[in-house]
Design a protein around this motif. Structure first.
Motif, PDB file in Angstrom:
ATOM      1  N   VAL A 143      -7.501 -35.132   7.834  1.00 50.05           N
ATOM      2  CA  VAL A 143      -7.044 -35.091   9.238  1.00 50.05           C
ATOM      3  C   VAL A 143      -5.925 -34.067   9.398  1.00 50.05           C
ATOM      4  N   THR A 144      -4.969 -34.063   8.451  1.00 48.24           N
ATOM      5  CA  THR A 144      -3.830 -33.140   8.599  1.00 48.24           C
ATOM      6  C   THR A 144      -4.288 -31.688   8.479  1.00 48.24           C
ATOM      7  N   LYS A 145      -5.284 -31.429   7.622  1.00 45.12           N
ATOM      8  CA  LYS A 145      -5.796 -30.054   7.487  1.00 45.12           C
ATOM      9  C   LYS A 145      -6.590 -29.664   8.748  1.00 45.12           C
ATOM     10  N   MET A 146      -7.335 -30.615   9.293  1.00 38.75           N
ATOM     11  CA  MET A 146      -8.094 -30.334  10.519  1.00 38.75           C
ATOM     12  C   MET A 146      -7.132 -29.966  11.664  1.00 38.75           C
ATOM     13  N   LYS A 147      -6.027 -30.702  11.761  1.00 43.39           N
ATOM     14  CA  LYS A 147      -5.060 -30.418  12.833  1.00 43.39           C
ATOM     15  C   LYS A 147      -4.409 -29.049  12.629  1.00 43.39           C
ATOM     16  N   ALA A 148      -4.136 -28.702  11.383  1.00 46.78           N
ATOM     17  CA  ALA A 148      -3.538 -27.384  11.101  1.00 46.78           C
ATOM     18  C   ALA A 148      -4.533 -26.274  11.456  1.00 46.78           C
ATOM     19  N   GLU A 149      -5.799 -26.478  11.104  1.00 39.15           N
ATOM     20  CA  GLU A 149      -6.839 -25.500  11.474  1.00 39.15           C
ATOM     21  C   GLU A 149      -6.839 -25.282  12.976  1.00 39.15           C
ATOM     22  N   SER A 150      -6.742 -26.411  13.693  1.00 38.41           N
ATOM     23  CA  SER A 150      -6.862 -26.347  15.147  1.00 38.41           C
ATOM     24  C   SER A 150      -5.702 -25.545  15.756  1.00 38.41           C
ATOM     25  N   VAL A 151      -4.500 -25.684  15.202  1.00 40.48           N
ATOM     26  CA  VAL A 151      -3.373 -24.885  15.710  1.00 40.48           C
ATOM     27  C   VAL A 151      -3.618 -23.410  15.429  1.00 40.48           C
ATOM     28  N   LEU A 152      -4.101 -23.100  14.227  1.00 39.78           N
ATOM     29  CA  LEU A 152      -4.366 -21.688  13.911  1.00 39.78           C
ATOM     30  C   LEU A 152      -5.412 -21.130  14.880  1.00 39.78           C
ATOM     31  N   THR A 153      -6.480 -21.897  15.113  1.00 43.57           N
ATOM     32  CA  THR A 153      -7.528 -21.430  16.025  1.00 43.57           C
ATOM     33  C   THR A 153      -6.950 -21.151  17.408  1.00 43.57           C
ATOM     34  N   SER A 154      -6.011 -22.010  17.829  1.00 45.03           N
ATOM     35  CA  SER A 154      -5.410 -21.801  19.150  1.00 45.03           C
ATOM     36  C   SER A 154      -4.556 -20.520  19.154  1.00 45.03           C
ATOM     37  N   TYR A 155      -3.812 -20.266  18.090  1.00 41.70           N
ATOM     38  CA  TYR A 155      -3.037 -19.011  18.007  1.00 41.70           C
ATOM     39  C   TYR A 155      -3.980 -17.806  18.045  1.00 41.70           C
ATOM     40  N   ILE A 156      -5.102 -17.920  17.332  1.00 42.50           N
ATOM     41  CA  ILE A 156      -6.054 -16.790  17.284  1.00 42.50           C
ATOM     42  C   ILE A 156      -6.635 -16.560  18.686  1.00 42.50           C
ATOM     43  N   SER A 157      -7.040 -17.671  19.344  1.00 44.31           N
ATOM     44  CA  SER A 157      -7.711 -17.487  20.636  1.00 44.31           C
ATOM     45  C   SER A 157      -6.745 -16.980  21.702  1.00 44.31           C
ATOM     46  N   ARG A 158      -5.446 -17.231  21.522  1.00 44.14           N
ATOM     47  CA  ARG A 158      -4.465 -16.702  22.486  1.00 44.14           C
ATOM     48  C   ARG A 158      -4.000 -15.295  22.106  1.00 44.14           C
ATOM     49  N   GLY A 159      -4.601 -14.739  21.049  1.00 44.21           N
ATOM     50  CA  GLY A 159      -4.262 -13.364  20.647  1.00 44.21           C
ATOM     51  C   GLY A 159      -2.893 -13.243  19.993  1.00 44.21           C
ATOM     52  N   LEU A 160      -2.349 -14.376  19.493  1.00 49.14           N
ATOM     53  CA  LEU A 160      -1.008 -14.338  18.903  1.00 49.14           C
ATOM     54  C   LEU A 160      -1.034 -13.942  17.426  1.00 49.14           C
ATOM     55  N   ILE A 161      -2.195 -14.087  16.813  1.00 52.40           N
ATOM     56  CA  ILE A 161      -2.331 -13.759  15.391  1.00 52.40           C
ATOM     57  C   ILE A 161      -3.828 -13.584  15.111  1.00 52.40           C
ATOM     58  N   GLN A 162      -4.146 -12.902  13.995  1.00 52.55           N
ATOM     59  CA  GLN A 162      -5.545 -12.847  13.551  1.00 52.55           C
ATOM     60  C   GLN A 162      -5.634 -13.682  12.276  1.00 52.55           C
ATOM     61  N   GLY A 163      -6.751 -14.330  12.058  1.00 47.93           N
ATOM     62  CA  GLY A 163      -6.805 -15.123  10.831  1.00 47.93           C
ATOM     63  C   GLY A 163      -8.064 -15.941  10.700  1.00 47.93           C
ATOM     64  N   VAL A 164      -8.056 -16.782   9.667  1.00 42.38           N
ATOM     65  CA  VAL A 164      -9.220 -17.605   9.353  1.00 42.38           C
ATOM     66  C   VAL A 164      -8.767 -18.814   8.533  1.00 42.38           C
ATOM     67  N   SER A 165      -9.477 -19.923   8.739  1.00 38.99           N
ATOM     68  CA  SER A 165      -9.289 -21.090   7.867  1.00 38.99           C
ATOM     69  C   SER A 165     -10.399 -21.075   6.825  1.00 38.99           C
ATOM     70  N   LEU A 166     -10.005 -21.084   5.575  1.00 40.73           N
ATOM     71  CA  LEU A 166     -11.006 -21.098   4.495  1.00 40.73           C
ATOM     72  C   LEU A 166     -11.140 -22.533   4.004  1.00 40.73           C
ATOM     73  N   ARG A 167     -12.333 -23.084   4.182  1.00 42.12           N
ATOM     74  CA  ARG A 167     -12.556 -24.475   3.772  1.00 42.12           C
ATOM     75  C   ARG A 167     -13.072 -24.499   2.338  1.00 42.12           C
ATOM     76  N   TYR A 168     -12.131 -24.599   1.397  1.00 39.94           N
ATOM     77  CA  TYR A 168     -12.547 -24.648  -0.013  1.00 39.94           C
ATOM     78  C   TYR A 168     -13.234 -25.968  -0.289  1.00 39.94           C
ATOM     79  N   PHE A 169     -14.274 -25.898  -1.106  1.00 38.42           N
ATOM     80  CA  PHE A 169     -14.865 -27.132  -1.634  1.00 38.42           C
ATOM     81  C   PHE A 169     -14.096 -27.470  -2.923  1.00 38.42           C
ATOM     82  N   ASN A 170     -14.701 -28.017  -3.957  1.00 32.70           N
ATOM     83  CA  ASN A 170     -13.903 -28.436  -5.125  1.00 32.70           C
ATOM     84  C   ASN A 170     -13.646 -27.243  -6.038  1.00 32.70           C
ATOM     85  N   VAL A 171     -12.395 -26.934  -6.213  1.00 34.63           N
ATOM     86  CA  VAL A 171     -12.040 -25.705  -6.927  1.00 34.63           C
ATOM     87  C   VAL A 171     -11.868 -25.999  -8.419  1.00 34.63           C
ATOM     88  N   ILE A 172     -12.548 -25.215  -9.257  1.00 37.07           N
ATOM     89  CA  ILE A 172     -12.446 -25.410 -10.715  1.00 37.07           C
ATOM     90  C   ILE A 172     -12.351 -24.049 -11.410  1.00 37.07           C
TER      91      ILE A 172
END
Ligand SMILES: NC(=O)c1ccc[n+]([C@@H]2O[C@H](COP(=O)([O-])OP(=O)(O)OC[C@H]3O[C@@H](n4cnc5c(N)ncnc54)[C@H](O)[C@@H]3O)[C@@H](O)[C@H]2O)c1
Length: 313
Positions: A143-172
């Protein structure tokens, strides 16, 4: 261009830092060393000890080092701990990310790569998830990562920053023993520790609706994750990026198969201890990876067995 890697002394962050070092990209790591290890950073002058909750210091560093891009990895990442300490997870994973984005947008940082997780998806019927799937995280961590993604998406859509959320699966995997994953939360380090101590590895639930009744996950190599960041940072093309990308292999491996691979490579017989299911563990979670290939032209290089092989040297 200078990159700030928050959580750069961690398992994934140090692999990114080491690759940037080898490839001549300019970077600084910003880490409070709560789970990170300074020995993972080969150029100690690039490590700044600081907390992401310390806004004043973070803003000063961003300006002093003339940072123009942030790779944000610093976080709490245990599904189980997030149940016990939801406020800590909310503050670290969500609220601090929101404040970092505010600092970035006020201080000329134009590029932002966020480390998200497959835990944002929760249960899915088929077990294969695409970026367009609805998000129904079943853990506080997710939930906390989803909310953080959502804030980033809002910054991107308002043209305040460029970026991406990378959804890692299990890292080994690991590039070297010095950069190994010390976490006691992740399956592979736990199984390796059990095998080295000739103990029974623990399976949480063997009554899932999967082929061998244990959970199935998508294991992606940390060296591929570092290569992906190198690709993105060298040739950052904000408008081309979707808000989120799955970072996995598209191949599912069960908990029992992970254990069999490690125990047989070490010449040990496997006799796991079966414990009850843990809350918040979906039966199957495997990435659909078409978008990563289509948007970035990126494909992973390491398969599951070569990742496991890297851990045994
Ligand atoms: N390892 C995985 O399988 C996996 C899977 C999906 C997503 N992720 C995400 O990737 C990121 C990195 O994970 P990792 O496996 O390298 O974990 P890690 O614990 O090794 O690294 C996290 C780093 O962040 C630092 N940190 C934590 N809180 C901080 C704070 N308040 N201020 C400054 N630094 C802080 C820690 O000291 C550590 O060095 C996390 O955001 C995690 O949620 C990891």
């Amino acid at each position: 261009m200078n990159w700030l890697i928050t959580g750069g002394a961690g398992y994934i962050g140090s692999h990114i830092a080491e690759l940037f070092q080898q490839e001549g990209l300019n970077y600084y790591c910003y880490d409070n060393l709560s789970t990170g290890d300074p020995a993972r950073i080969s150029d100690s002058e690039r490590l700044i000890i600081g907390d992401i909750h310390d806004e004043v210091k973070l803003e000063r560093i961003i300006n002093k080092m003339e940072v123009s891009g942030v790779i944000h990895l610093a976080a709490k990442k245990s599904v189980e701990e997030s149940r016990e300490k939801p406020i800590l997870y909310e503050k670290t994973n969500f609220e601090a990310t929101e404040r970092i984005l505010d600092i970035c947008s006020r201080n000329g940082v134009s590029q932002f790569i966020f480390s998200s997780t497959a835990a944002v998806y929760g249960e899915s019927k088929s077990g294969f998830v695409s970026e367009d799937a609805e998000l129904h995280p079943i853990s506080t961590y997710g939930v906390t990562k989803m909310k953080a993604e959502s804030v980033l998406t809002s910054y991107i859509s308002r043209g305040l920053i460029q970026g991406v959320s990378l959804r890692y699966f299990n890292v080994i995997g690991q590039a070297s023993a010095a950069l190994k994953d010390n976490s006691s939360d992740n399956l592979v380090p736990r199984v390796l520790t059990a095998a080295r101590q000739h103990l029974k590895p623990q399976i949480y639930g063997n009554d899932y609706p999967t082929s061998d009744r244990t959970c199935i996950r998508d294991y992606v190599d940390v060296r591929d994750i570092a290569r992906l960041h190198l690709r993105l940072c060298r040739d950052f093309d904000g408008p081309k990026l979707p808000p989120a990308l799955n970072v996995g292999t598209g191949v599912g491996v069960s908990v029992l198969e992970v254990m069999q691979s490690i125990y047989s490579r070490m010449g040990l017989s496997l006799n796991p201890e079966v414990l009850p299911r843990r809350q918040g563990d979906p039966a199957t979670l495997v990435a659909e990876i078409g978008k990563l290939k289509e948007k970035i032209g990126f494909v992973t290089k390491f398969d599951f067995e070569s990742s496991i092989e890297s851990l045994l040297h």
